[in-house]
Design a protein around this motif. Structure first.
Motif, short mmCIF file in Angstrom:
data_model
loop_
_atom_site.label_atom_id
_atom_site.label_comp_id
_atom_site.label_asym_id
_atom_site.label_seq_id
_atom_site.Cartn_x
_atom_site.Cartn_y
_atom_site.Cartn_z
N GLY A 173 0.83 -1.21 0.00
CA GLY A 173 0.00 0.00 0.00
C GLY A 173 0.86 1.26 0.00
O GLY A 173 1.82 1.38 0.78
N GLY A 174 0.54 2.19 -0.88
CA GLY A 174 1.34 3.42 -1.02
C GLY A 174 0.93 4.52 -0.05
O GLY A 174 -0.16 4.49 0.55
N ASP A 175 1.81 5.48 0.08
CA ASP A 175 1.53 6.64 0.93
C ASP A 175 0.65 7.64 0.19
O ASP A 175 0.61 7.66 -1.04
CB ASP A 175 2.83 7.34 1.32
N GLY A 176 0.00 8.48 0.94
CA GLY A 176 -0.75 9.57 0.34
C GLY A 176 0.18 10.73 -0.03
O GLY A 176 1.36 10.74 0.30
N GLY A 177 -0.35 11.71 -0.72
CA GLY A 177 0.43 12.90 -1.08
C GLY A 177 0.21 14.02 -0.08
O GLY A 177 -0.85 14.09 0.58
N ASP A 178 1.19 14.89 0.08
CA ASP A 178 1.05 16.03 0.99
C ASP A 178 -0.01 17.01 0.48
O ASP A 178 -0.21 17.16 -0.74
CB ASP A 178 2.38 16.78 1.12
N GLY A 179 -0.68 17.66 1.41
CA GLY A 179 -1.65 18.68 1.02
C GLY A 179 -0.96 19.95 0.56
O GLY A 179 0.17 20.25 0.97
N GLY A 180 -1.60 20.70 -0.29
CA GLY A 180 -1.04 21.95 -0.77
C GLY A 180 -1.05 23.03 0.31
O GLY A 180 -1.93 23.05 1.18
N SER A 181 -0.08 23.92 0.27
CA SER A 181 0.00 25.02 1.21
C SER A 181 -0.58 26.30 0.59
O SER A 181 -0.70 26.41 -0.63
CB SER A 181 1.46 25.27 1.62
N VAL A 182 -0.94 27.24 1.44
CA VAL A 182 -1.39 28.55 0.97
C VAL A 182 -0.22 29.52 1.13
O VAL A 182 0.35 29.66 2.22
CB VAL A 182 -2.61 29.06 1.76
N ILE A 183 0.14 30.19 0.05
CA ILE A 183 1.33 31.04 0.02
C ILE A 183 0.94 32.43 -0.49
O ILE A 183 0.24 32.56 -1.50
CB ILE A 183 2.42 30.44 -0.91
N LEU A 184 1.39 33.46 0.22
CA LEU A 184 1.22 34.83 -0.25
C LEU A 184 2.50 35.25 -0.97
O LEU A 184 3.60 34.97 -0.50
CB LEU A 184 0.95 35.78 0.91
N GLN A 185 2.33 35.93 -2.10
CA GLN A 185 3.49 36.39 -2.88
C GLN A 185 3.31 37.86 -3.23
O GLN A 185 2.28 38.27 -3.74
CB GLN A 185 3.66 35.56 -4.15
N ALA A 186 4.34 38.65 -2.94
CA ALA A 186 4.29 40.10 -3.21
C ALA A 186 4.44 40.36 -4.71
O ALA A 186 5.30 39.77 -5.37
CB ALA A 186 5.37 40.82 -2.44
N ASP A 187 3.60 41.25 -5.22
CA ASP A 187 3.61 41.60 -6.64
C ASP A 187 3.59 43.11 -6.78
O ASP A 187 2.65 43.78 -6.33
CB ASP A 187 2.40 40.99 -7.34
N ARG A 188 4.63 43.69 -7.40
CA ARG A 188 4.73 45.15 -7.52
C ARG A 188 3.68 45.72 -8.46
O ARG A 188 3.50 46.95 -8.50
CB ARG A 188 6.12 45.53 -7.99
N ASN A 189 2.99 44.89 -9.22
CA ASN A 189 1.97 45.39 -10.15
C ASN A 189 0.64 45.65 -9.45
O ASN A 189 -0.29 46.17 -10.07
CB ASN A 189 1.76 44.38 -11.28
N LEU A 190 0.54 45.28 -8.18
CA LEU A 190 -0.67 45.54 -7.40
C LEU A 190 -0.41 46.69 -6.44
O LEU A 190 0.69 46.81 -5.90
CB LEU A 190 -1.08 44.29 -6.62
N ASN A 191 -1.41 47.52 -6.21
CA ASN A 191 -1.24 48.62 -5.27
C ASN A 191 -2.42 48.78 -4.32
O ASN A 191 -2.54 49.80 -3.65
CB ASN A 191 -0.99 49.93 -6.03
N THR A 192 -3.27 47.78 -4.25
CA THR A 192 -4.42 47.82 -3.36
C THR A 192 -4.87 46.40 -3.05
O THR A 192 -4.55 45.46 -3.80
CB THR A 192 -5.59 48.61 -4.00
N LEU A 193 -5.61 46.25 -1.95
CA LEU A 193 -6.14 44.94 -1.57
C LEU A 193 -7.60 44.78 -2.00
O LEU A 193 -8.33 43.98 -1.45
CB LEU A 193 -6.04 44.77 -0.04
N VAL A 194 -7.99 45.54 -3.03
CA VAL A 194 -9.38 45.52 -3.46
C VAL A 194 -9.83 44.15 -3.94
O VAL A 194 -11.02 43.81 -3.87
CB VAL A 194 -9.62 46.59 -4.56
N ASP A 195 -8.89 43.32 -4.42
CA ASP A 195 -9.25 41.98 -4.89
C ASP A 195 -9.82 41.11 -3.78
O ASP A 195 -10.49 40.11 -4.05
CB ASP A 195 -8.04 41.29 -5.52
N PHE A 196 -9.54 41.47 -2.54
CA PHE A 196 -10.01 40.67 -1.40
C PHE A 196 -11.29 41.23 -0.79
O PHE A 196 -11.72 40.81 0.27
CB PHE A 196 -8.92 40.60 -0.33
N ARG A 197 -11.88 42.17 -1.49
CA ARG A 197 -13.09 42.79 -0.95
C ARG A 197 -14.27 41.81 -0.95
O ARG A 197 -15.10 41.82 -0.04
CB ARG A 197 -13.43 44.03 -1.78
N TYR A 198 -14.33 40.98 -1.96
CA TYR A 198 -15.44 40.02 -2.06
C TYR A 198 -14.96 38.57 -1.98
O TYR A 198 -15.71 37.71 -1.53
CB TYR A 198 -16.19 40.25 -3.37
#
Length: 361
Positions: A36-61
């Motif tokens: 019997g084989g092992d399962g795979g690891d779950g994915g992580s949530v990662i924040l990445q800084a992007d200089r092309n964004l200048n507001t958090l408006v994408d997280f409004r909804y």
């Protein structure tokens, strides 16, 4: 576009895949044993800084983010595939805090910088791992672990070299318009500026700096009056503050009082902010005769006991702004050189301590 500088979000990392129980079943191979084989690891949530964004408006909804689960293992000792990480782009200058524990998780200050905010769950083990001389047909496996879940507060603090500070209608927007390509709204009524504006000031083809204009402060801002106190955090990263003062306000108020109002609100907000290097910029000298403007500026400086740099300008007429920009550029470069020297000295000290430890001096 709306300027949004705070955003609560919920992140959930992926669950690890389960290990499985399986046995080898092939012709001419008796007692095949566990595979019997092992399962795979779950994915992580990662924040990445992007200089092309200048507001958090994408997280409004969109406030709920979940990474992919790992897949369960399979027979023939096949490992389940890992869940894909979820990468969320945020503006450079975003700080991250866990709202449940009040733990400060990180500060994304460089383009491309990444921060893991929810770790994916570990994979489960297949029954192959439980085989022993005493247990040749193990019928046990382990499930995958749950991924981390967090309630986060994203907070954007704009990155600027110079910050403008002052009462509404002091001429901050006019100043940033005069020395940069930024074009904030300029009008003769209070609170024309409703959100921070950034402008790149080019001193020469090889030299430039970023200037930030925030909404004006009024008396009582620290208790919630007006707009400016909400945005004072954007000045916390600046290397230099320009305190812009209208020397000829329409209501004929004393410019000395306006300076003291701002200093009082800064002190209420943060001793660190009050302690930052600050230059006094006396604006709108074009509204008075030259001798009268000079005498008024001298009185203001003498009355408040100002010992730092003082500049007399007219942002609307661009009078005195060129010298101001040049001096800012020189001051910022001197700060950078001093920081480089301090970093080099620290690196040498660390290397020396390491050598001493290695050779037991």
């Amino acid at each position: 576009m709306h300027f949004v500088d705070e955003a609560p979000i919920y992140v959930e990392a992926g669950k690890g895949g389960n290990g499985i129980v399986a046995f080898r079943r092939e012709k001419f191979i008796p007692f095949g044993g566990p595979n019997g084989g092992d399962g795979g690891d779950g994915g992580s949530v990662i924040l990445q800084a992007d200089r092309n964004l200048n507001t958090l408006v994408d997280f409004r909804y969109t406030k709920h983010f979940k990474a992919q689960n790992g897949h369960s293992g399979m027979g023939q000792q096949k490992t389940g595939s890992a869940g894909e990480d979820l990468v969320i782009l945020v503006p450079v200058g975003t700080t991250v805090t866990d709202t449940d524990t009040l733990e400060f998780l990180g500060d994304l200050t460089e383009h491309g910088q990444k921060l893991v905010v929810a770790q994916g769950g570990r994979h489960g083990l297949g029954n192959t791992h439980f085989k022993s001389s005493r247990n040749r047909t193990p019928r046990q496996c382990t499930p995958g672990e749950a991924g981390e879940e967090r309630n986060l507060m994203l907070e954007l603090k704009v990155l600027a070299d110079v910050g403008l500070l002052g009462l509404p209608n002091a001429g901050k927007s006019s100043l940033i318009s005069a020395v940069s390509a930024a074009r904030p709204k300029v009008a003769n009524y209070p609170f024309t500026t409703l959100y921070p504006n950034l402008g790149v000031v080019r001193v020469s083809p090889e030299s430039s700096f970023v200037m930030a204009d925030i909404p004006g402060l009024i008396e009582g801002a620290a208790e919630g009056a007006g707009l400016g106190i909400k945005f004072l955090k954007h000045l916390s990263r600046t290397g230099l503050l320009l305190h812009v003062v209208d020397i000829a306000p329409p209501d004929e108020s004393d410019p000395v009082d306006s300076i003291r109002i701002i200093e009082k609100e800064m002190e209420k907000y943060s001793d660190e902010l009050l302690g930052k290097e600050r230059w006094l910029v006396l604006n709108k000298i074009d509204l008075l005769p030259a001798e009268e403007a000079q005498a008024l500026c001298d009185r203001i400086v003498e009355t408040i006991g100002w010992s730092g740099p003082v500049y007399r300008i007219s942002a609307a007429q661009r009078e005195g702004t060129e010298q101001l920009v040049r001096d800012i550029s020189y001051a910022l470069e001197a700060k950078r050189q001093a920081q480089f020297a301090a970093d080099d000295a620290e690196a040498v000290a660390v290397a020396r301590r390491q050598v001493e430890e290695d050779f037991d001096f």
